[in-house]
Design a protein around this motif. Structure first.
Motif, PDB file in Angstrom:
ATOM      1  N   LEU A 205       0.813  -1.211   0.000  1.00 20.89           N
ATOM      2  CA  LEU A 205       0.000   0.000   0.000  1.00 20.89           C
ATOM      3  C   LEU A 205       0.847   1.261   0.000  1.00 20.89           C
ATOM      4  O   LEU A 205       1.942   1.275   0.558  1.00 20.89           O
ATOM      5  N   ARG A 206       0.293   2.310  -0.605  1.00 20.10           N
ATOM      6  CA  ARG A 206       0.933   3.616  -0.479  1.00 20.10           C
ATOM      7  C   ARG A 206      -0.146   4.682  -0.368  1.00 20.10           C
ATOM      8  O   ARG A 206      -1.157   4.633  -1.081  1.00 20.10           O
ATOM      9  N   ALA A 207       0.072   5.620   0.533  1.00 17.52           N
ATOM     10  CA  ALA A 207      -0.892   6.692   0.761  1.00 17.52           C
ATOM     11  C   ALA A 207      -0.407   7.977   0.117  1.00 17.52           C
ATOM     12  O   ALA A 207       0.788   8.268   0.125  1.00 17.52           O
ATOM     13  N   LEU A 208      -1.333   8.735  -0.425  1.00 12.33           N
ATOM     14  CA  LEU A 208      -1.050  10.091  -0.869  1.00 12.33           C
ATOM     15  C   LEU A 208      -1.947  11.006  -0.061  1.00 12.33           C
ATOM     16  O   LEU A 208      -3.160  10.752   0.041  1.00 12.33           O
ATOM     17  N   GLY A 209      -1.372  12.047   0.511  1.00 13.76           N
ATOM     18  CA  GLY A 209      -2.174  13.012   1.245  1.00 13.76           C
ATOM     19  C   GLY A 209      -2.927  12.369   2.392  1.00 13.76           C
ATOM     20  O   GLY A 209      -2.370  11.527   3.113  1.00 13.76           O
ATOM     21  N   ALA A 210      -4.190  12.714   2.545  1.00 11.29           N
ATOM     22  CA  ALA A 210      -4.978  12.235   3.682  1.00 11.29           C
ATOM     23  C   ALA A 210      -6.404  11.961   3.235  1.00 11.29           C
ATOM     24  O   ALA A 210      -6.773  12.204   2.094  1.00 11.29           O
ATOM     25  N   ARG A 211      -7.161  11.457   4.205  1.00 11.18           N
ATOM     26  CA  ARG A 211      -8.571  11.165   3.948  1.00 11.18           C
ATOM     27  C   ARG A 211      -9.357  12.265   4.649  1.00 11.18           C
ATOM     28  O   ARG A 211      -9.741  12.126   5.796  1.00 11.18           O
ATOM     29  N   GLY A 212      -9.493  13.395   3.974  1.00 10.74           N
ATOM     30  CA  GLY A 212     -10.100  14.559   4.616  1.00 10.74           C
ATOM     31  C   GLY A 212      -9.177  15.086   5.701  1.00 10.74           C
ATOM     32  O   GLY A 212      -7.985  15.258   5.464  1.00 10.74           O
ATOM     33  N   ASP A 213      -9.709  15.261   6.917  1.00  4.56           N
ATOM     34  CA  ASP A 213      -8.841  15.779   7.983  1.00  4.56           C
ATOM     35  C   ASP A 213      -8.206  14.661   8.809  1.00  4.56           C
ATOM     36  O   ASP A 213      -7.612  14.908   9.847  1.00  4.56           O
ATOM     37  N   ARG A 214      -8.321  13.436   8.346  1.00  7.56           N
ATOM     38  CA  ARG A 214      -7.698  12.292   9.039  1.00  7.56           C
ATOM     39  C   ARG A 214      -6.670  11.642   8.115  1.00  7.56           C
ATOM     40  O   ARG A 214      -6.844  11.671   6.903  1.00  7.56           O
ATOM     41  N   PRO A 215      -5.647  10.991   8.709  1.00  6.34           N
ATOM     42  CA  PRO A 215      -4.730  10.226   7.840  1.00  6.34           C
ATOM     43  C   PRO A 215      -5.405   8.942   7.336  1.00  6.34           C
ATOM     44  O   PRO A 215      -6.418   8.514   7.891  1.00  6.34           O
ATOM     45  N   TRP A 216      -4.848   8.346   6.304  1.00  6.91           N
ATOM     46  CA  TRP A 216      -5.289   7.012   5.880  1.00  6.91           C
ATOM     47  C   TRP A 216      -4.850   6.032   6.959  1.00  6.91           C
ATOM     48  O   TRP A 216      -3.687   6.044   7.370  1.00  6.91           O
ATOM     49  N   ARG A 217      -5.769   5.196   7.420  1.00  5.00           N
ATOM     50  CA  ARG A 217      -5.430   4.247   8.493  1.00  5.00           C
ATOM     51  C   ARG A 217      -5.511   2.830   7.957  1.00  5.00           C
ATOM     52  O   ARG A 217      -6.435   2.471   7.222  1.00  5.00           O
ATOM     53  N   ILE A 218      -4.522   2.024   8.356  1.00  9.06           N
ATOM     54  CA  ILE A 218      -4.366   0.673   7.813  1.00  9.06           C
ATOM     55  C   ILE A 218      -4.347  -0.332   8.960  1.00  9.06           C
ATOM     56  O   ILE A 218      -3.606  -0.149   9.926  1.00  9.06           O
ATOM     57  N   GLY A 219      -5.137  -1.373   8.839  1.00  5.42           N
ATOM     58  CA  GLY A 219      -5.117  -2.423   9.857  1.00  5.42           C
ATOM     59  C   GLY A 219      -4.197  -3.561   9.442  1.00  5.42           C
ATOM     60  O   GLY A 219      -4.252  -4.022   8.308  1.00  5.42           O
ATOM     61  N   ALA A 240       4.526   4.322   2.454  1.00  2.00           N
ATOM     62  CA  ALA A 240       4.116   2.984   2.007  1.00  2.00           C
ATOM     63  C   ALA A 240       4.148   2.020   3.184  1.00  2.00           C
ATOM     64  O   ALA A 240       4.942   2.180   4.118  1.00  2.00           O
ATOM     65  N   ILE A 241       3.275   1.017   3.146  1.00  2.00           N
ATOM     66  CA  ILE A 241       3.313  -0.074   4.131  1.00  2.00           C
ATOM     67  C   ILE A 241       3.129  -1.377   3.350  1.00  2.00           C
ATOM     68  O   ILE A 241       2.236  -1.478   2.514  1.00  2.00           O
ATOM     69  N   VAL A 242       4.033  -2.328   3.582  1.00  2.00           N
ATOM     70  CA  VAL A 242       3.984  -3.579   2.814  1.00  2.00           C
ATOM     71  C   VAL A 242       4.067  -4.763   3.767  1.00  2.00           C
ATOM     72  O   VAL A 242       4.866  -4.764   4.708  1.00  2.00           O
ATOM     73  N   THR A 243       3.237  -5.755   3.516  1.00  2.00           N
ATOM     74  CA  THR A 243       3.217  -6.963   4.342  1.00  2.00           C
ATOM     75  C   THR A 243       3.474  -8.196   3.478  1.00  2.00           C
ATOM     76  O   THR A 243       2.910  -8.320   2.393  1.00  2.00           O
ATOM     77  N   SER A 244       4.362  -9.062   3.943  1.00  2.00           N
ATOM     78  CA  SER A 244       4.591 -10.363   3.297  1.00  2.00           C
ATOM     79  C   SER A 244       4.190 -11.458   4.278  1.00  2.00           C
ATOM     80  O   SER A 244       4.517 -11.373   5.462  1.00  2.00           O
ATOM     81  N   GLY A 245       3.485 -12.480   3.785  1.00  2.00           N
ATOM     82  CA  GLY A 245       3.052 -13.523   4.707  1.00  2.00           C
ATOM     83  C   GLY A 245       3.149 -14.910   4.104  1.00  2.00           C
ATOM     84  O   GLY A 245       3.163 -15.067   2.885  1.00  2.00           O
ATOM     85  N   ASP A 246       3.163 -15.921   4.980  1.00  2.00           N
ATOM     86  CA  ASP A 246       3.319 -17.305   4.512  1.00  2.00           C
ATOM     87  C   ASP A 246       2.008 -17.908   4.039  1.00  2.00           C
ATOM     88  O   ASP A 246       1.944 -19.074   3.663  1.00  2.00           O
ATOM     89  N   VAL A 278       6.616  -3.777   6.849  1.00  2.00           N
ATOM     90  CA  VAL A 278       7.599  -2.690   6.873  1.00  2.00           C
ATOM     91  C   VAL A 278       6.930  -1.411   6.381  1.00  2.00           C
ATOM     92  O   VAL A 278       6.079  -1.448   5.496  1.00  2.00           O
ATOM     93  N   LEU A 279       7.331  -0.292   6.986  1.00  2.00           N
ATOM     94  CA  LEU A 279       6.860   1.037   6.558  1.00  2.00           C
ATOM     95  C   LEU A 279       8.030   1.781   5.936  1.00  2.00           C
ATOM     96  O   LEU A 279       9.172   1.600   6.367  1.00  2.00           O
ATOM     97  N   GLY A 280       7.761   2.631   4.953  1.00  2.00           N
ATOM     98  CA  GLY A 280       8.857   3.396   4.362  1.00  2.00           C
ATOM     99  C   GLY A 280       8.352   4.469   3.426  1.00  2.00           C
ATOM    100  O   GLY A 280       7.163   4.533   3.112  1.00  2.00           O
ATOM    101  N   PRO A 281       9.264   5.321   2.956  1.00  2.00           N
ATOM    102  CA  PRO A 281       8.853   6.450   2.117  1.00  2.00           C
ATOM    103  C   PRO A 281       8.490   6.063   0.683  1.00  2.00           C
ATOM    104  O   PRO A 281       7.896   6.867  -0.025  1.00  2.00           O
ATOM    105  N   ARG A 282       8.867   4.890   0.235  1.00  2.00           N
ATOM    106  CA  ARG A 282       8.530   4.434  -1.126  1.00  2.00           C
ATOM    107  C   ARG A 282       8.134   2.969  -1.074  1.00  2.00           C
ATOM    108  O   ARG A 282       8.715   2.193  -0.314  1.00  2.00           O
TER     109      ARG A 282
END
Ligand code: ADP
Ligand code: MG
Length: 339
Positions: A205-219, A240-246, A278-282
């Motif tokens: 996932l990658r977020a651009l800007g926000a969701r109105g006056d709140r940030p994009w939230r990811i579970g 960006a937030i990326v998840t790898s799983g088995d 992992v979270l990161g700028p790209r």
């Protein structure tokens, strides 16, 4: 089709149902072997539909260039060069290979962009999934030829060139190409005037800007109970937030789970984790690092660096976050149902 749909169970859930939300629009397409969703806040429906269409086309082009096919494409052509032969890089390979190599080195070869022959041997590349693991001797044979070790070399001559120094190695960018496609999609959306959006490519996932006056939230979901959200992260602009799983692409044989994330040292599915985030700028590097962290397990958290947030669910199901991730996780979501 049922199989394809089962593969769509995402590692993460996009939250927000309970916010006082601005108007959002969502576009979906099946690209990169997964369902990709683009959600935009504040943009008109028509504006998003045009921007998302362009983003999906860009992602499809990257996928077509970088997923090995029998008819041949950028990646297949590179792999068909003789070992040791320098090949001029073209298209997305030019930007991507140096970045893949940089993560390979920094991750101590837990992320390896040239496991192509091992990935092919295991049969995880495309459905249907195999029913049993390959013969031990076949895995050992490829390892002896250098299928897991560092093999890619780059040089700048007229343009950027690369070669594979070992016959056992073949390029496979499955662990980074999706992140790269997400980054390119983010650029395309911005070029079309969409500044507030969330791109979700099946766990990248990658977020651009926000969701109105709140940030994009990811579970972040529980790897063994996909309905359950373990914790929530609020994404900053561009993050960006990326998840790898088995559980993504796996089969069970004689009571043992085999999945598509291979340990380059053993040539076999890595056994140290169930899930890594992992979270990161790209998204490009973040995608590669999530694969690396999955393979390395808990000890890989140290390699991420002090400012790179990482979370590992280890082989026993325990969660381990580094300091940078602890600052970002909201565990109050525990027990909360995923939407
Ligand atoms: P997903 O595709 O499920 O999001 P990843 O982004 O972690 O998962 O990438 C998995 C793909 O990466 C595999 O299908 C394979 O092509 C490739 N791969 C497997 N093991 C490794 C590894 N140790 N390093 C780099 N790429 C890998
Ligand atoms: Mg990855």
């Amino acid at each position: 089709m049922r199989r394809a749909l089962a593969a769509l169970v995402l590692a993460v859930a996009v939250l927000g149902a309970c916010d006082r939300a601005p108007e959002t629009h969502r576009e979906q397409a099946f690209v990169l072997g997964t369902l990709v969703e683009i959600t935009a806040a504040g943009a008109g429906e028509e504006e998003l539909s045009e921007a998302a269409g362009a983003a999906f086309r860009e992602m499809r082009a990257i996928h077509n260039a970088l997923t090995p096919t029998e008819e041949g494409n950028l990646l297949a052509d590179f792999n068909s060069a003789a070992p040791g032969e320098w090949v001029a890089l073209e298209g997305p390979l030019t930007g991507l290979l140096p970045r893949a190599l940089a993560v390979q080195r920094a991750s101590d070869n837990t992320f390896s962009p040239h496991l192509g022959r091992l990935v092919g041997l295991w049969g995880f590349r495309e459905p249907p999934l195999p029913e049993e693991p390959p013969a031990e001797s076949a895995v050992e044979g490829l390892l002896e030829e250098g299928a897991g070790a560092e093999a890619l070399e780059l040089r700048r001559d007229n343009g950027l060139e690369a070669r594979m120094a070992r016959p056992g190695a073949a390029l496979d960018l499955g662990g980074i190409a999706k992140g790269y496609a997400v980054d390119r999609a983010a650029t395309v959306l911005k070029e079309h005037g969409v500044d507030n959006a969330l791109i979700n490519a099946g766990g990248d996932l990658r977020a651009l800007g926000a969701r109105g006056d709140r940030p994009w939230r990811i579970g972040i979901r529980d790897p063994r109970d996909r309905e359950r959200v373990l914790a929530v992260v609020a994404l900053r602009d561009g993050e960006a937030i990326v998840t790898s799983g088995d559980y993504e692409r796996s089969f069970t044989h004689d009571g043992r789970r085999y999945h598509h994330l291979l340990d380059p040292d053993t040539g076999r599915p890595a056994r140290r984790a169930r899930q890594a985030t992992v979270l990161g700028p790209r998204a490009t590097e973040t995608d590669a690092w999530s694969t690396a962290l999955f393979v390395a397990g808990t000890r890989g958290l140290e390699r991420l660096g002090p400012r790179q947030p990482g979370l590992v669910i280890d082989a026993e199901g325990r969660a381990h976050a580094n300091a940078a991730m602890k600052e970002r996780l909201d565990w109050r979501a525990e027990g909360m149902p995923a939407p």
